[in-house]
Design a protein around this motif. Structure first.
Motif, short mmCIF file in Angstrom:
data_model
loop_
_atom_site.label_atom_id
_atom_site.label_comp_id
_atom_site.label_asym_id
_atom_site.label_seq_id
_atom_site.Cartn_x
_atom_site.Cartn_y
_atom_site.Cartn_z
N PRO A 166 0.85 -1.20 0.00
CA PRO A 166 0.00 0.00 0.00
C PRO A 166 0.88 1.25 0.00
O PRO A 166 2.11 1.15 -0.01
N LEU A 167 0.26 2.41 0.03
CA LEU A 167 1.03 3.65 0.17
C LEU A 167 1.67 3.64 1.56
O LEU A 167 0.99 3.42 2.55
N LEU A 168 2.99 3.82 1.60
CA LEU A 168 3.72 3.76 2.87
C LEU A 168 3.92 5.16 3.43
O LEU A 168 4.58 5.99 2.78
N SER A 169 3.36 5.40 4.59
CA SER A 169 3.50 6.69 5.28
C SER A 169 4.41 6.49 6.48
O SER A 169 4.24 5.53 7.23
N PHE A 170 5.37 7.40 6.66
CA PHE A 170 6.36 7.23 7.73
C PHE A 170 6.61 8.56 8.43
O PHE A 170 6.96 9.55 7.79
N ASP A 171 6.39 8.55 9.74
CA ASP A 171 6.71 9.74 10.54
C ASP A 171 8.01 9.43 11.28
O ASP A 171 8.08 8.46 12.05
N CYS A 196 9.95 4.85 1.87
CA CYS A 196 8.51 5.12 1.99
C CYS A 196 8.04 6.15 0.96
O CYS A 196 8.84 6.77 0.27
N ASP A 197 6.71 6.31 0.85
CA ASP A 197 6.13 7.18 -0.18
C ASP A 197 5.84 8.58 0.35
O ASP A 197 5.92 9.57 -0.38
N LEU A 198 5.42 8.63 1.61
CA LEU A 198 5.05 9.90 2.24
C LEU A 198 5.78 9.95 3.57
O LEU A 198 5.63 9.04 4.39
N PRO A 223 15.72 11.89 -0.88
CA PRO A 223 15.21 12.26 -2.20
C PRO A 223 14.09 11.34 -2.73
O PRO A 223 13.33 11.75 -3.59
N GLU A 224 13.96 10.13 -2.20
CA GLU A 224 13.05 9.14 -2.81
C GLU A 224 11.56 9.36 -2.56
O GLU A 224 10.77 9.16 -3.48
N PRO A 225 11.13 9.70 -1.35
CA PRO A 225 9.68 9.75 -1.13
C PRO A 225 8.96 10.69 -2.11
O PRO A 225 9.45 11.80 -2.39
N ASP A 226 7.81 10.23 -2.61
CA ASP A 226 7.02 11.05 -3.54
C ASP A 226 6.64 12.38 -2.91
O ASP A 226 6.48 13.38 -3.59
N LEU A 227 6.45 12.32 -1.60
CA LEU A 227 6.06 13.53 -0.89
C LEU A 227 6.79 13.55 0.45
O LEU A 227 6.70 12.59 1.23
N LEU A 228 7.53 14.62 0.68
CA LEU A 228 8.23 14.80 1.96
C LEU A 228 7.66 16.03 2.62
O LEU A 228 7.56 17.09 1.99
N ALA A 239 5.98 21.17 2.13
CA ALA A 239 5.86 19.89 1.42
C ALA A 239 6.70 19.94 0.16
O ALA A 239 6.71 20.94 -0.56
N PHE A 240 7.42 18.85 -0.06
CA PHE A 240 8.20 18.68 -1.29
C PHE A 240 7.55 17.59 -2.12
O PHE A 240 7.75 16.41 -1.84
N PRO A 241 6.74 17.96 -3.11
CA PRO A 241 6.17 16.91 -3.97
C PRO A 241 7.21 16.46 -4.99
O PRO A 241 8.27 17.06 -5.13
N ARG A 242 6.89 15.35 -5.66
CA ARG A 242 7.82 14.85 -6.67
C ARG A 242 7.96 15.84 -7.82
O ARG A 242 9.05 16.13 -8.29
N LYS A 243 6.77 16.37 -8.25
CA LYS A 243 6.80 17.36 -9.35
C LYS A 243 6.49 18.74 -8.79
O LYS A 243 5.62 18.88 -7.94
N GLY A 244 7.15 19.73 -9.29
CA GLY A 244 6.87 21.10 -8.85
C GLY A 244 7.71 21.45 -7.64
O GLY A 244 8.35 20.60 -7.03
#
Ligand code: KDG
Length: 319
Positions: A166-171, A196-198, A223-228, A239-244
């Motif tokens: 699933p989408l992996l969220s990590f705090d 992780c993804d988020l 650098p890897e998570p789609d959203l940091l 927030a650092f999205p993958r694009k933009g």
């Protein structure tokens, strides 16, 4: 289907009846703590189907934790009871970081009694991946990584890139007191975050755990998570999205009673807005608003603002 599965140790939390050093406090009130179950409870309160996975003892504290978390509407059917190991507990000073009581954070004390706990025995053998991967999102935190070698193995197992993930969220949730006696260094937290993804991380904890300073450097290290999402405490979050480019949204000013649980509430608000497919600025605002509710109560858990109310509050920032 389950929206969010949260996996991690919860503890019975003893909060002093008055501020002051633990050495002087005469009595404590029982509450519950645990970063991941805090997220699960807040998400359940926001109307999402959530499940909490952990292990507790067969003692009364374990029963209390399971009952209290279930009472928030969280599915606790996958929680295991360990007849040989106890439920973890912890004590902390009241009002740490509170604006009115003790501005000096160095006065805060946290005393954990969780070594050898039922939850610290979690491992890939004891926690089936199908159960942990049964939701749309799996939310984990770095606290689990500090508990035991088995827990670290479990986190690696659950963050492996494999079919059905699933989408992996990590705090990141760096807790200095837990890493002091660990054979591993908190750099493990960066390795896990990168799988992780988020990812949520405080600017202060990135510096304390890894010596990485500033938002851009944190993104460069992860650098890897789609959203940091890098949190700047009372200032807001970026927030650092993958694009933009990065997007910063300030936090509302609140009269802080106790900061404990605010990070969990932020993650819950952000995840709730993510499940609702709201745009990124709204996700950050919902994170801030849910955190604001937690900041203004002494315990970990606050009633999150009702969805319609939160949506109206989030839109206020546009004016
Ligand atoms: O985020 C709040 C948690 O820190 C607290 O509830 C206790 O899970 C906890 C921990 O391990 O510090």
């Amino acid at each position: 289907t389950t929206d969010v599965v949260c996996l991690g140790e919860s503890l019975v939390a003893f909060r002093p009846v008055r501020p002051g050093p633990l050495a002087d406090v005469p009595a404590f009130e029982r509450g519950i703590g645990g970063a991941e179950s805090n997220v699960a409870c807040a998400l359940a309160r926001c109307g999402h189907r959530t499940r909490w996975i952990s292990r507790v003892g067969t003692d009364g504290f374990g029963t209390h934790l399971v009952d209290a978390i279930a009472a928030h509407g969280v599915d606790v059917s996958a929680v295991q009871r360990d007849p040989d190991r106890p439920t973890g507990v912890y004590f902390r000073t009241a009002g740490e970081r509170a604006t009115t009581l003790t501005a000096d954070r160095s006065l805060a004390e946290v005393a954990y009694y969780r070594a050898g706990s039922a939850a610290s025995a979690m491992s890939p053998a004891l926690v089936p991946r199908e159960t942990a991967w049964s939701g749309r999102i799996l939310h984990l935190t770095g606290i689990t990584a500090a508990l035991s070698a088995g827990c670290r193995d479990l986190l690696r197992h659950l963050t492996a890139r494999a079919p059905g993930r699933p989408l992996l969220s990590f705090d990141v949730n760096y807790r200095a007191a837990l890493w002091r006696n660990s054979p591993e260094s908190p750099s493990v937290l960066a390795d896990l975050a990168r799988r992780c993804d988020l990812v949520f991380v405080g600017e202060d904890e990135a510096e304390a755990a890894w010596g990485v300073r500033g938002t851009a450097a944190i993104r460069a290290a992860l650098p890897e998570p789609d959203l940091l999402v890098v949190k700047h405490g009372a200032e807001g979050a970026t927030a650092f999205p993958r694009k933009g480019g990065p997007l910063t949204v300030p936090a509302p000013a609140v009269d802080v009673v106790a900061p404990v649980g605010a990070g969990d509430a932020f993650a819950a608000g952000f995840l709730s807005a993510t499940l609702r497919e709201l745009p990124l600025p709204a996700r950050l605002r919902h994170g801030h608003l849910t955190a604001a509710a937690a900041l203004t109560v002494p315990g970990d858990l606050a009633e999150p603002p009702a969805r319609e109310h939160a949506d109206r509050l989030a839109a206020l920032d546009d004016t």
